[in-house]
Design a protein around this motif. Structure first.
Motif, mmCIF file in Angstrom:
data_model
loop_
_atom_site.group_PDB
_atom_site.id
_atom_site.type_symbol
_atom_site.label_atom_id
_atom_site.label_comp_id
_atom_site.label_asym_id
_atom_site.label_seq_id
_atom_site.Cartn_x
_atom_site.Cartn_y
_atom_site.Cartn_z
ATOM 1 N N HIS A 1 43.117 38.023 40.987
ATOM 2 C CA HIS A 1 43.245 38.221 42.280
ATOM 3 C C HIS A 1 44.552 38.141 42.909
ATOM 4 O O HIS A 1 45.181 38.925 43.730
ATOM 5 C CB HIS A 1 42.463 37.372 42.987
ATOM 6 C CG HIS A 1 42.716 37.264 44.684
ATOM 7 N ND1 HIS A 1 41.950 38.481 45.223
ATOM 8 C CD2 HIS A 1 42.955 36.566 45.761
ATOM 9 C CE1 HIS A 1 42.308 38.079 46.650
ATOM 10 N NE2 HIS A 1 42.967 36.980 46.713
ATOM 11 N N TYR B 1 49.289 41.735 35.709
ATOM 12 C CA TYR B 1 47.954 42.014 35.383
ATOM 13 C C TYR B 1 47.660 41.619 33.816
ATOM 14 O O TYR B 1 46.573 41.054 33.329
ATOM 15 C CB TYR B 1 47.643 43.700 35.680
ATOM 16 C CG TYR B 1 47.327 43.752 36.635
ATOM 17 C CD1 TYR B 1 45.944 43.688 37.184
ATOM 18 C CD2 TYR B 1 47.962 44.633 37.587
ATOM 19 C CE1 TYR B 1 45.575 43.818 38.559
ATOM 20 C CE2 TYR B 1 47.562 45.143 39.116
ATOM 21 C CZ TYR B 1 46.351 44.441 39.439
ATOM 22 O OH TYR B 1 45.888 45.020 40.702
ATOM 23 N N ASP C 1 46.103 41.606 42.014
ATOM 24 C CA ASP C 1 45.751 42.555 43.079
ATOM 25 C C ASP C 1 46.333 42.464 44.308
ATOM 26 O O ASP C 1 46.851 43.399 45.117
ATOM 27 C CB ASP C 1 44.004 42.345 43.247
ATOM 28 C CG ASP C 1 43.160 42.872 42.041
ATOM 29 O OD1 ASP C 1 43.987 43.585 41.280
ATOM 30 O OD2 ASP C 1 42.118 42.183 41.995
#
Length: 235
Positions: free
Chosen positions: A184, A127, A187
């Motif tokens: 993404h 992240y 994630d």
């Protein structure tokens, strides 16, 4: 270059900056994929060293890795030359990797050896990499995450086979070729971690396999069902 252990971290816990050889490798990969370096073009160590402002030692290391990945070849008395970039080889690596990581996931979960705190740290690094727009750091964090699962399997030969795929370098190439949204990617790994935590071995194994299979970008899914073909609706 070896990829047998986690990337080093600074005292603050951040991932260390790429080495010279890694910077050279990634730069050459971008040039090959983009077509700036054409098929058959000769790679001269002294010129590359001058371009990157370094000695020839890290250039040799980067070239050896690229040769192992099939992006360049060495010809007797003619030096190293760029090979045609074939995305199929990248897809094939992800298919093999999917099978290895599915098995590793099963063994690691059955043995109860998954390092949860370390995996959480890797996802956090992803992240941070996404926020900073740093694909290199993303590639390192992703490779560390998956390496931990493979090592947690406790299977030496599986570990060796996985390392033989040169995952870190292939991940770097995939990020250059696909150019995915880094958030993404983070994630996806956070979701995989949650599936692992849920403890259902079969579901986790399937998820681990699908996670890699998706990057193979094949015309069919895991069960051989063809993906729908997009048609041009502009007419």
């Amino acid at each position: 270059m070896t990829t047998s252990g986690p990337a080093e971290r600074t005292p603050t816990g951040r991932v260390a900056k790429p080495t010279l050889s890694e910077r050279i490798r990634d730069g050459l990969v971008e040039s090959i994929v983009s077509g700036e370096l054409e098929s058959g073009e000769r790679l001269v160590e002294t010129k590359i060293a001058a371009d990157f402002g370094t000695s020839q030692a890290p250039v040799r290391e980067a070239l050896r890795e690229l040769e192992g990945l099939g992006l360049i070849e060495s010809r007797p008395r003619r030096g190293r030359h760029v090979l045609p970039f074939v995305e199929q080889t990248l897809r094939e690596a992800y298919v093999v990797r999917a099978a290895l990581e599915e098995t590793a996931t099963r063994l690691a979960m059955i043995g109860g050896r998954l390092p949860w705190e370390a995996l959480e740290g890797d996802v956090a690094d992803m992240y941070r990499s996404a926020e900073g727009g740093d694909p290199h750091a993303m590639g390192l964090a992703s490779s560390r995450f998956h390496r931990r699962i493979v090592q947690a399997s406790g299977n030496f030969l599986l570990d060796r086979a996985w390392e033989g795929l040169q995952i870190e370098a292939r991940t770097a190439i995939a990020l250059v070729v696909a150019g995915p949204d880094l958030r993404h990617v983070a994630d996806e790994h956070a979701e995989l971690l949650e599936v692992l935590r849920a403890g259902d071995v079969e579901v986790a194994c399937l998820h681990a396999r699908v996670h890699q299979w998706a990057y193979a970008d094949l015309p069919h899914d895991l069960n051989g069902v063809a993906h729908p073909v997009e048609t041009d609706r502009s007419d």
